[in-house]
Design a protein around this motif. Structure first.
Motif, PDB file in Angstrom:
ATOM      1  N   LYS A  33      -4.040   7.145  -1.491  1.00 20.33           N
ATOM      2  CA  LYS A  33      -4.153   6.632  -0.125  1.00 20.33           C
ATOM      3  C   LYS A  33      -4.928   5.310  -0.123  1.00 20.33           C
ATOM      4  O   LYS A  33      -4.566   4.362   0.575  1.00 20.33           O
ATOM      5  CB  LYS A  33      -4.869   7.660   0.755  1.00 20.33           C
ATOM      6  CG  LYS A  33      -4.358   7.664   2.166  1.00 20.33           C
ATOM      7  CD  LYS A  33      -4.995   8.788   2.953  1.00 20.33           C
ATOM      8  CE  LYS A  33      -6.407   8.429   3.324  1.00 20.33           C
ATOM      9  NZ  LYS A  33      -7.130   9.514   3.966  1.00 20.33           N
ATOM     10  N   GLY A  34      -5.980   5.281  -0.946  1.00 17.98           N
ATOM     11  CA  GLY A  34      -6.779   4.072  -1.037  1.00 17.98           C
ATOM     12  C   GLY A  34      -5.960   2.905  -1.580  1.00 17.98           C
ATOM     13  O   GLY A  34      -6.055   1.779  -1.082  1.00 17.98           O
ATOM     14  N   VAL A  35      -5.150   3.192  -2.587  1.00 18.19           N
ATOM     15  CA  VAL A  35      -4.303   2.142  -3.169  1.00 18.19           C
ATOM     16  C   VAL A  35      -3.349   1.604  -2.092  1.00 18.19           C
ATOM     17  O   VAL A  35      -3.155   0.394  -1.968  1.00 18.19           O
ATOM     18  CB  VAL A  35      -3.526   2.688  -4.384  1.00 18.19           C
ATOM     19  CG1 VAL A  35      -2.434   1.717  -4.809  1.00 18.19           C
ATOM     20  CG2 VAL A  35      -4.473   2.946  -5.543  1.00 18.19           C
ATOM     21  N   GLN A  36      -2.819   2.524  -1.304  1.00 20.66           N
ATOM     22  CA  GLN A  36      -1.936   2.110  -0.209  1.00 20.66           C
ATOM     23  C   GLN A  36      -2.674   1.218   0.773  1.00 20.66           C
ATOM     24  O   GLN A  36      -2.140   0.227   1.258  1.00 20.66           O
ATOM     25  CB  GLN A  36      -1.444   3.341   0.543  1.00 20.66           C
ATOM     26  CG  GLN A  36      -0.022   3.720   0.205  1.00 20.66           C
ATOM     27  CD  GLN A  36       0.332   5.042   0.859  1.00 20.66           C
ATOM     28  OE1 GLN A  36      -0.271   5.448   1.845  1.00 20.66           O
ATOM     29  NE2 GLN A  36       1.310   5.705   0.294  1.00 20.66           N
ATOM     30  N   ASN A  37      -3.925   1.604   1.061  1.00 18.37           N
ATOM     31  CA  ASN A  37      -4.742   0.793   1.967  1.00 18.37           C
ATOM     32  C   ASN A  37      -4.905  -0.617   1.440  1.00 18.37           C
ATOM     33  O   ASN A  37      -4.958  -1.579   2.194  1.00 18.37           O
ATOM     34  CB  ASN A  37      -6.127   1.415   2.126  1.00 18.37           C
ATOM     35  CG  ASN A  37      -6.199   2.319   3.330  1.00 18.37           C
ATOM     36  OD1 ASN A  37      -5.371   2.201   4.234  1.00 18.37           O
ATOM     37  ND2 ASN A  37      -7.155   3.215   3.344  1.00 18.37           N
ATOM     38  N   ILE A  38      -5.039  -0.731   0.118  1.00 21.46           N
ATOM     39  CA  ILE A  38      -5.263  -2.046  -0.479  1.00 21.46           C
ATOM     40  C   ILE A  38      -3.967  -2.842  -0.523  1.00 21.46           C
ATOM     41  O   ILE A  38      -3.929  -4.015  -0.140  1.00 21.46           O
ATOM     42  CB  ILE A  38      -5.848  -1.896  -1.901  1.00 21.46           C
ATOM     43  CG1 ILE A  38      -7.241  -1.282  -1.819  1.00 21.46           C
ATOM     44  CG2 ILE A  38      -5.897  -3.242  -2.618  1.00 21.46           C
ATOM     45  CD1 ILE A  38      -7.818  -0.900  -3.158  1.00 21.46           C
TER      46      ILE A  38
END
Lengths: 319, 421, 309
Positions: free
Chosen positions: B413-418
């Protein structure tokens, strides 16, 4: 159900007793009864003892963690904690203090911070005390909504809007300067100041000013000569809160201030964090610096203490 | 045995090769003679986080450079190194630095943000590979460009207290690690065998990589939820019966300093503290053990500090010349002997003064088992989920498999946020 | 209420409004703007971000629907317990520090405000250590008195003790603030009033409830509300001590995952570097807090006494 009944009881009880109390407010002070029976005296002593016990308890609560900071500041290594139960560090040293005072620009940081926060506190107080008086005493349309509006602004989580403050300073060409921070810190203290001092003004009896207005004094004169001195406890408290709040601010100061080569243009918190690097935090330095910064703060508190007293008596209201 | 390591190596080679190709294309236009056309005048402002003994050793190199080139003035500015701070400063241009000495894992973020510039035309990947150690050279390359000159290397290794344990008693495999914990605690009630922060994603990375799982790659793929990762988490969880429940960076370091733990895992930055606390003579080093099931050594991140040139730099050739000067063999040797840091310069690493230094050579030896510290911006999505997962795992609040799959989903999810938006 | 000419009122209020318009309102407007863009660390400098409409809000709210309400309720519980304890401890301390019979008042006062004067990032970590399960002084003292080496509360490792721990730390950090304000407010109560009540035969508790408290309410309402706001937005200290945990499932809110920590943990990839999302978070927290404040006013009838004047 029971929760609801409590306030009702309280209200009715208050109504039963309050008239007597408010009546006594107008009555000149009665000398305390001359005949003091033994049980009353004992009660008083027990009460006083309990008060001392509570104070001692609170002092231990207040100081216990600080003792560990003190211990870390005298520790030879850069450790914050010790797993050994000991009263004093095993090989105490002043090394952390001499490093902070000798190898860093700590005194510059302290001076900058004191000037910056002192300035913003002073400016913020002048502005908010005026606003507080108007909000407490003057009758005008939208007074209540102004108060609510101010509070609403305060509810905005500034930490998440930190780049917005940076934008303001950039458009004013004040990035990298203490003046820019001064502006934002001042604004930061105004809303709390206005609300807090307004609350205090609300508790002051109105007879004083009404008499002054009847005598033909201007609102400014009444404010300046009568109300301001009476509000000194609240002003002092507000000053202290703004001052300490600003003193410990890091996030915005870190973003706005860019240190120069000798690091003489930054604040204490920014300076301290520059001593840490990605893997290690020099807790000994942090602890020593923390101890050092409490010294001016306590001095300021001691100086402000006499303003925390107010000369307000019924006599002055009546007079 | 070395499939993982070989993979990592082949990646390095591949990156280096492509970078060389690109650099070759680039150098034809700018010509290799840029070295001679440096204008040695002006002011260089450098952001760093050097303090204390570090600062004086580094200031010396700076002073020598200024002496050699009297028209150059260099300002060293100690700051709290922070990506956002650099970005806003570069944006405003007020007091903006020319060179920043950031930890190497910031390169991806800073390069993507556009605040640092590639220096391929001044230092090709091939030149890097000749001059600097492999992990150091790999660390400064991002998206097939050279973004910096490596200054020093950082890695964690095993410290032990010679007055508590002898080198031969130290574990060399993971199963021995567990036995060591158990027997040491039994033989010395109240003391511990090996302590390290079990809640720290950086300190524990080596276990995961040795079990065959990687935290993140350049595309944002993570293997935290993989069986290999669960194995590592299971291994880490098995320590909670021997180690203090509340172990963390602070307590681990305090225990070792106070002679209550025979060994710890830490980096070169901690040496001073330990040498002061237990006596320099008592500090010993050992390479981290090998994982039984995979037969791979625990492979910590090889990170370090890197010089980068900012977008607003005024005299890039001079900046690069300074960076190369700062990291040349003789300067690196003098500096590292004084600071105890691990040189990034290859020749300096092989210099007798360095190889003869027990502390530096111990860390240098550990780097041979290390993996390059990911410099992708996606790494910032790993830290918090991984730290929380490690705590939950070590404390036994969840099963290792659950902790890792939860971390995996949060990282994704964090990677998607980035990358999203 | 005094009847004063409009220009006079304007003069008193003008500086406040000037500052607020410049420094307080602009960031809010700017944050609204950013919340509608995809600005982040990577495109800020290059300025190649663009409008994305309500996408940030959508992504936060769609993921938050299961967790956001429990997190807000947890935060409100934290605020209520914290504020209650600040008021009780602050009030008691202030009243005792206002008692002229106590010797060395100045020194006691200075000692008791000390927690407030020391930078909280250092003291927060000290507190973390005080609560440490194995080595923390609290558990060590417990073990000493019980003579049981296995005694001890896993303060930061179990949900309710961790919650209590962050309440205690916040109390420690905040009660000096309440003490000072209440100490100031007590000055507006003329001593004669208490003496008169004493003559009337009122007990200490009656005197407090019927004389002191009603007069204090207007003066302590502002700090109570303001402190409620800051506690609602608590981040740094709790982050340093529990990081929102302990967690049994790290994809779900932990026992001390208050609003700001929750957003930090789940929506900004461990750092507020996605400015668009951080801005949307700010707006959502802002709205939540406004609702809480207005509901609080409604419940306590805060504005009633205002209109009565």
């Amino acid at each position: 159900m029971s929760e609801q009944s409590i306030p009702e009881n309280a209200v009715s009880a208050a109504q039963n007793i309050n008239p007597a109390m408010s009546a006594s407010r107008a009555v000149p002070a009665v000398p305390a009864p001359q005949t003091v029976d033994l049980s009353y005296k004992m009660k008083r002593n027990i009460g006083l003892t309990l008060e001392y016990l509570f104070l001692i308890g609170m002092t231990i609560f207040a100081i216990f963690p600080l003792y560990y900071v003190l211990q870390a500041s005298f520790n030879a290594t850069q450790q914050l904690i010790t797993t050994t139960l000991q009263l004093f560090p095993q090989s105490p040293t002043l090394g952390d203090y001499t490093y902070i005072l000798g190898q860093t620009s700590f005194l510059h940081w302290l001076l900058n911070t004191t000037l910056l926060v002192g300035g913003s506190t002073f400016l913020g107080l002048i502005i908010s005390v005026l606003g507080a008086y108007a909000l407490s005493r003057f009758k005008f349309k939208g007074r209540l909504s102004t108060l609510t509006f101010l509070l609403a602004l305060q509810a905005f989580p500034g930490l998440l809007a930190i780049t917005a403050y940076y934008q303001i300073l950039q458009s004013l060409h004040l990035t990298g300067t203490l003046e820019g921070l001064l502006l934002i810190y001042t604004a930061g203290s105004i809303i709390f100041g206005a609300w807090n001092i307004k609350g205090y003004f609300d508790t002051l009896p109105k007879e004083l000013e009404e008499a002054a207005y009847v005598d033909g004094a201007s609102p400014f004169r009444t404010f300046w000569q009568i109300m301001l001195p009476l509000a000194s406890p609240s002003i002092a408290a507000t000053a202290l809160i703004s001052f300490i709040g600003g003193f410990n601010e890091f996030a915005l100061a870190n973003l706005v201030l860019t240190p120069n080569a000798d690091q003489s243009n930054i604040t204490v918190t920014v300076g301290l964090f520059s001593l840490a690097n990605n893997h290690s935090t020099p807790w000994g330095y942090f602890a020593a610096a923390s101890v050092l910064v409490t010294v001016p703060l306590v001095i300021i508190f001691l100086l402000l203490q006499r303003y925390l007293q107010s000369g307000l008596t019924i006599g002055s209201v009546k007079g | 045995m070395l499939s993982k390591k070989r993979f990592a190596l082949s990646m390095v080679v591949a990156i280096t090769a492509t970078a060389m190709l690109l650099a070759a294309c680039g150098s034809s236009s700018t010509s290799g003679s840029s070295g001679t056309s440096v204008n040695y005048s002006g002011t260089i402002t450098i952001w760093d986080d050097w303090t204390g003994a570090y600062l004086s050793a580094k200031q010396q190199i700076v002073n020598n450079f200024m002496q050699q080139y009297p028209n150059v003035k260099i300002n060293l500015v100690t700051v709290n190194l922070d990506d956002n701070k650099l970005i806003t400063t570069e944006k405003s241009g007020v007091n903006a630095p020319d060179i920043v000495a950031f930890p190497v894992d910031h390169i991806g973020t800073l390069a993507t943000a556009g605040v640092i510039q590639p220096i391929d035309s001044y230092e090709s990947a091939a030149q890097l590979a000749q001059t600097y150690t492999a992990p150091a050279a790999a660390g400064v390359q991002f998206n097939n460009h050279v973004y910096g000159i490596p200054e020093v290397t950082e890695i964690v290794t095993m410290f032990y207290n010679k007055s508590m344990v002898s080198a031969s008693q130290l574990p060399t495999t993971t199963s021995q690690m567990l036995t060591f914990e158990q027997t040491y605690a039994q033989q010395h009630p109240g003391d511990y065998g090996l302590v390290w922060p079990p809640n720290d994603a950086y300190y524990n990375a080596g276990f995961f990589y040795a079990y065959g799982a990687s935290y993140i790659d350049g595309q944002g793929n993570t293997q935290i939820g993989s069986p290999a990762s669960v194995q590592a988490a299971t291994f880490l969880q098995s320590f909670n019966q021997y180690l203090p429940k509340s172990l963390n960076n602070q307590t681990a370091s305090a225990l070792f300093s106070e002679g209550k733990a025979a060994a710890t895992i830490d980096g070169p930055w901690a040496y001073d503290t330990y040498a002061k606390a237990i006596g320099a003579n008592n500090v010993g080093f050992a390479v981290l053990p090998t994982v039984d099931s995979t037969n791979k050594p625990i492979s910590p991140f090889v990170g370090g500090k890197t010089f980068m040139v900012t977008k607003t730099a005024t005299n890039v050739p001079l900046d690069v010349a300074f960076m190369k000067y700062f990291t040349n063999e003789s300067n690196q040797v003098t500096m590292c002997v004084a600071t105890g840091e691990i040189p990034a310069n290859l020749a300096a690493g092989n210099n007798p003064q360095i190889t003869g230094n027990a502390v530096i050579s111990a860390f240098f030896a550990q780097t041979k088992n290390g993996v390059p510290f990911p410099n992708t911006p996606y790494m910032s999505a790993v830290w918090t989920p991984m730290a929380n997962a490690l705590v939950a795992d070590f404390q036994g609040n969840t099963t290792p498999a659950a902790a890792m799959s939860q971390a995996q989903s949060l990282i994704q999810k964090g990677v998607q946020n980035i990358s999203g938006n | 209420m005094l009847q004063v000419k409009k220009p006079t009122i304007a003069l008193f209020l003008l500086p406040t409004f000037l500052f607020i318009a410049l420094i307080n309102i602009f960031p809010i407007a700017y944050t609204v703007y950013i919340s509608l863009t995809n600005e982040n660390t990577f495109n800020e400098f290059l300025q190649n971000y663009h409008f994305v409409g309500l996408k940030n809000f959508q992504s936060i709210l769609s993921e938050a629907n299961t967790a956001l309400i429990p997190v807000v309720l947890l935060t409100l519980l934290y605020v209520a317990i914290c504020i209650g304890s600040f008021l009780i401890i602050g009030m008691l301390t202030a009243m005792i520090l206002n008692d002229k019979r106590i010797r060395g008042l100045k020194i006691w006062r200075a000692l008791i405000i000390l927690p407030w004067a020391m930078p909280s990032f250092v003291t927060a970590l000290i507190w973390k250590f005080l609560f440490d399960y194995n080595f923390g002084p609290f558990n060590n003292i417990l073990r000493y008195f019980t003579q049981n080496v296995n005694a001890g509360v896993n303060w930061l490792g179990s949900p309710i003790p961790a919650f209590i721990a962050v309440v205690v730390v916040n109390l420690w950090l905040s009660y000096p603030f309440f003490t000072i304000v209440i100490l100031g407010a007590l000055q507006s109560i003329p001593e004669e009033l208490n003496d008169a009540a004493k003559v009337d035969g009122a007990s200490t508790w009656q005197r407090f409830r019927e004389v002191t408290l009603p007069l204090l309410v207007p003066a302590i309402t502002p700090i109570t509300v303001m402190s409620g706001i800051t506690t609602f937005q608590m981040f740094n200290t709790v982050w340093l001590i529990t990081a929102g945990g302990p967690f049994t499932d790290i994809t779900k809110p932990g026992a001390t995952d208050f609003v700001m920590l929750y957003f930090y943990n789940y929506f900004t990839t461990g750092a507020f570097t996605n400015y668009g999302k951080a801005a949307a978070t700010a707006i959502i927290v802002f709205i939540l807090l406004l609702i809480a404040i207005l509901a609080g006013f409604r419940l306590t009838g805060f504005n009633r006494e205002e209109t009565a004047k």
